[in-house]
Design an enzyme around this catalytic site. Structure first.
Site, PDB file in Angstrom:
ATOM      1  CB  THR A 156      -0.914   0.009   1.238  1.00 14.29           C
ATOM      2  OG1 THR A 156      -1.702  -1.183   1.249  1.00 14.29           O
ATOM      3  CG2 THR A 156      -1.834   1.226   1.225  1.00 14.29           C
ATOM      4  CE  LYS A 189      -5.013  -2.345   0.973  1.00  9.52           C
ATOM      5  NZ  LYS A 189      -3.691  -2.968   1.051  1.00  9.52           N
ATOM      6  CE  LYS A 226       2.117   0.861   5.514  1.00 12.95           C
ATOM      7  NZ  LYS A 226       1.369   0.822   4.227  1.00 12.95           N
TER       8      LYS A 226
END
Length: 301
Positions: free
Chosen positions: A102, A178, A246
């Site tokens: 990702t 995503k 994150k």
């Protein structure tokens, strides 16, 4: 022609993906920075590579399942920026690099551009579904790539995932989808933790609350999955708090570039940040519930 497949990163997701490749008839070449991880995997079939360059030189398709953009950059180009020992320098023209992390979509687009200069094809292919679905070949891949990359590596993607979405003919589209998925996942976990915390504060039996919510309109997949961890008092990290520090950070960075407001994402990000700095960074992401004051969490039986 039988393709030689390499996989980098034998963590919770990568090890399952490598098993899926093995079940599909491949004998994958694997690499992991942890001592012994690759050797442990190949006891049941496959080949352990001592270096990234060795793996790159041997493989037609290389699948990278590392944590973030920085690790992907290091895998591809090394500390010295694609010197002789780097993966990208070792891969053959016409080979395919599949990026499953990702990352910011702009970063993925930059990887595609840099590899194109070496005649290496690139697939933007972030993944979702968790370790169990990765191990059973039932996970989801959100991909974008040039037609020639799909032509060469499409069957490899299908061997690892039950659903392979083809979202565009250039890198970036897969990563954007995503990132949006991670927006929802992070917000849903934060909301689930808030709901369970309120129930605990109000003296509701947590098992009864879980039973009712999971059979009512307020349920979500994340409530059902993650609050089960809270009830079991098991914060073993399947996906850690810092993953959502994150990932929600990437969500906010993407939106900030066009000045698009994301109030729920911002709040959820702050909740995971608070949990991380409170000492729960490496615990399961359901540990975000530990930021709420004045509640007594379930204990292990």
């Amino acid at each position: 022609m039988t393709l030689t497949i390499g996989l980098i990163g034998l963590g919770a997701m990568g090890s399952g993906m490598a098993q899926s490749l093995r079940r599909a008839g491949h004998s994958p070449h694997v690499f992991d920075v942890r001592p012994g991880a690759a050797e442990a995997f190949v006891r049941d079939g496959g080949h352990a590579c001592a270096t990234l360059a060795d793996l790159g030189a041997r493989c037609d398709v290389v699948v990278s399942v590392v944590v973030n953009a920085a690790q992907t950059e290091s895998v591809l180009f090394g500390a010295g920026g694609d010197g002789d020992g780097s993966l990208a320098a070792a891969m053959q023209p016409g080979s395919v690099f599949v990026m499953c992390s990702t990352v910011d979509p702009n970063v993925s687009m930059a990887f595609e551009s840099r590899l194109a200069k070496k005649d290496i094809l690139y697939i933007d292919a972030p993944i979702s579904g968790g370790a169990a679905k990765a191990a059973s070949g039932e996970m989801t891949m959100m991909t974008a790539a040039r037609p020639e990359a799909y032509a060469k590596a499409g069957a490899v993607l299908d061997a690892m995932a039950a659903k392979v979405y083809r979202l565009g003919d250039r890198a970036g589209a897969g990563s954007k989808v995503k990132v949006i998925n991670q927006l929802l996942a992070g917000v849903h976990i934060a909301a689930a933790a808030e709901a369970m915390a309120l129930g605990l504060r109000e003296g509701v039996d947590p098992a009864a609350l879980y039973e009712v919510i999971t059979h009512s309109a307020g349920n979500s997949w994340m409530f059902e999955n993650r609050m089960a961890h809270v009830l079991a008092a098991d914060y073993t990290p399947l996906s850690a708090v810092d993953i959502f520090v994150k990932d929600l950070g990437i969500v906010l960075d993407m939106a900030r570039a066009t000045k698009f407001p994301l109030p729920l994402s911002s709040t959820a990000h702050q909740m995971f940040m608070q949990a991380s700095t409170a000492g729960f960074a490496k615990e399961d992401d359901s540990a975000v519930i530990k930021i709420f004051p004045g509640i007594e969490l379930p204990k292990k039986a």
